[in-house]
Scaffold this motif. Structure first.
Motif, PDB file in Angstrom:
ATOM      1  N   SER A 182       0.847  -1.198   0.000  1.00  7.92           N
ATOM      2  CA  SER A 182       0.000   0.000   0.000  1.00  7.92           C
ATOM      3  C   SER A 182       0.883   1.250   0.000  1.00  7.92           C
ATOM      4  O   SER A 182       1.947   1.270   0.633  1.00  7.92           O
ATOM      5  N   PRO A 183       0.500   2.293  -0.736  1.00  7.11           N
ATOM      6  CA  PRO A 183       1.309   3.510  -0.792  1.00  7.11           C
ATOM      7  C   PRO A 183       1.641   4.087   0.584  1.00  7.11           C
ATOM      8  O   PRO A 183       2.777   4.479   0.847  1.00  7.11           O
ATOM      9  N   ALA A 184       0.676   4.117   1.494  1.00  9.52           N
ATOM     10  CA  ALA A 184       0.932   4.667   2.834  1.00  9.52           C
ATOM     11  C   ALA A 184       1.779   3.708   3.656  1.00  9.52           C
ATOM     12  O   ALA A 184       2.676   4.129   4.398  1.00  9.52           O
ATOM     13  N   GLY A 185       1.506   2.421   3.539  1.00  8.67           N
ATOM     14  CA  GLY A 185       2.264   1.423   4.287  1.00  8.67           C
ATOM     15  C   GLY A 185       3.737   1.429   3.938  1.00  8.67           C
ATOM     16  O   GLY A 185       4.588   1.162   4.790  1.00  8.67           O
ATOM     17  N   LEU A 186       4.047   1.756   2.702  1.00  7.38           N
ATOM     18  CA  LEU A 186       5.448   1.765   2.260  1.00  7.38           C
ATOM     19  C   LEU A 186       6.270   2.886   2.896  1.00  7.38           C
ATOM     20  O   LEU A 186       7.492   2.776   2.978  1.00  7.38           O
ATOM     21  N   VAL A 187       5.617   3.958   3.346  1.00  2.71           N
ATOM     22  CA  VAL A 187       6.362   5.084   3.917  1.00  2.71           C
ATOM     23  C   VAL A 187       6.113   5.278   5.412  1.00  2.71           C
ATOM     24  O   VAL A 187       6.749   6.115   6.049  1.00  2.71           O
ATOM     25  N   SER A 188       5.201   4.511   5.987  1.00  6.06           N
ATOM     26  CA  SER A 188       4.880   4.641   7.404  1.00  6.06           C
ATOM     27  C   SER A 188       5.939   3.958   8.265  1.00  6.06           C
ATOM     28  O   SER A 188       6.634   3.048   7.813  1.00  6.06           O
ATOM     29  N   HIS A 189       6.045   4.391   9.526  1.00  8.34           N
ATOM     30  CA  HIS A 189       6.956   3.737  10.456  1.00  8.34           C
ATOM     31  C   HIS A 189       6.557   2.287  10.687  1.00  8.34           C
ATOM     32  O   HIS A 189       7.406   1.408  10.831  1.00  8.34           O
ATOM     33  N   TYR A 190       5.239   2.051  10.770  1.00  8.84           N
ATOM     34  CA  TYR A 190       4.703   0.717  10.995  1.00  8.84           C
ATOM     35  C   TYR A 190       3.580   0.460   9.993  1.00  8.84           C
ATOM     36  O   TYR A 190       2.830   1.366   9.668  1.00  8.84           O
ATOM     37  N   HIS A 191       3.502  -0.782   9.533  1.00 10.05           N
ATOM     38  CA  HIS A 191       2.425  -1.174   8.628  1.00 10.05           C
ATOM     39  C   HIS A 191       1.853  -2.487   9.144  1.00 10.05           C
ATOM     40  O   HIS A 191       2.537  -3.518   9.131  1.00 10.05           O
ATOM     41  N   ILE A 192       0.620  -2.457   9.598  1.00 11.70           N
ATOM     42  CA  ILE A 192      -0.071  -3.659  10.041  1.00 11.70           C
ATOM     43  C   ILE A 192      -0.820  -4.196   8.829  1.00 11.70           C
ATOM     44  O   ILE A 192      -1.784  -3.587   8.371  1.00 11.70           O
TER      45      ILE A 192
END
Length: 185
Positions: free
Chosen positions: A54-64
């Motif tokens: 996911s675009p946001a998951g790729l740049v977030s500190h954590y991705h659940i």
């Protein structure tokens, strides 16, 4: 106003000097913009989205990386974040009920549930005194037959899961209305 308020010049630090973590349900392009803006203000971020890329998951500190209604995923999100928002309008409202019981969550589950159903949305707006375009609720073949001529030409819309023009068909005649009803199921 409920929940945390972000002020210009905020550092994103909590009371102990550690970065506050903000959660977002959904990992699309708007979520990515949210994550990047939050990080620029000093916040940590956590995204809950089933898409491993996911675009946001790729740049977030954590991705659940789990389904929006997965209890373990929601628990992980609550353990990591101080507040939660949504990236898109079709996050399941029951997940927001769970999150909202423990953390500031905006928009609220009630608001999302209304926005996810065009019939509820129109009725809510009308009850609130907001003018709405004339419409008819069509849930049965009998209601389809009873549509007033004044509503044509018009646009047949699904009650749920329509966005950005999806779930909508322009109808200029009764024949087109019937065809669109069949096509949208």
């Amino acid at each position: 106003m409920t929940g945390p308020m972000l002020l210009p010049g905020s550092t994103g630090l909590n009371g102990s000097g550690q970065p506050t973590t903000l959660g977002v349900m959904g990992g699309g392009q708007l979520g990515r913009m949210f994550v990047q803006a939050a990080q620029a203000m000093g916040y940590f971020t956590v995204v809950l989205d089933p898409d491993v890329i996911s675009p946001a998951g790729l740049v977030s500190h954590y991705h659940i990386k789990t389904d929006y209604l997965d209890e373990q995923g929601l628990t992980q999100l609550l353990q990591r974040c101080a507040a939660v928002t949504t990236e898109f309008e079709n996050v399941p409202a029951p997940a927001l009920v769970t999150l909202g019981a423990a953390r500031p969550t905006a928009p609220s589950a009630d608001a999302v549930a209304i926005a996810q159903d065009r019939i509820k949305e129109k009725a809510h707006l009308a009850r609130s005194g907001v003018p709405v375009a004339p419409y008819a609720v069509i849930e049965t073949a009998a209601q389809l037959t009873a549509v007033e001529d004044a509503l044509l030409p018009g646009i047949l819309k699904t009650a749920r899961l329509g966005y950005d023009g999806k779930g909508q068909v322009r109808c200029n005649s009764r024949a087109e209305l019937t065809s669109a009803w069949d096509a949208l199921k």
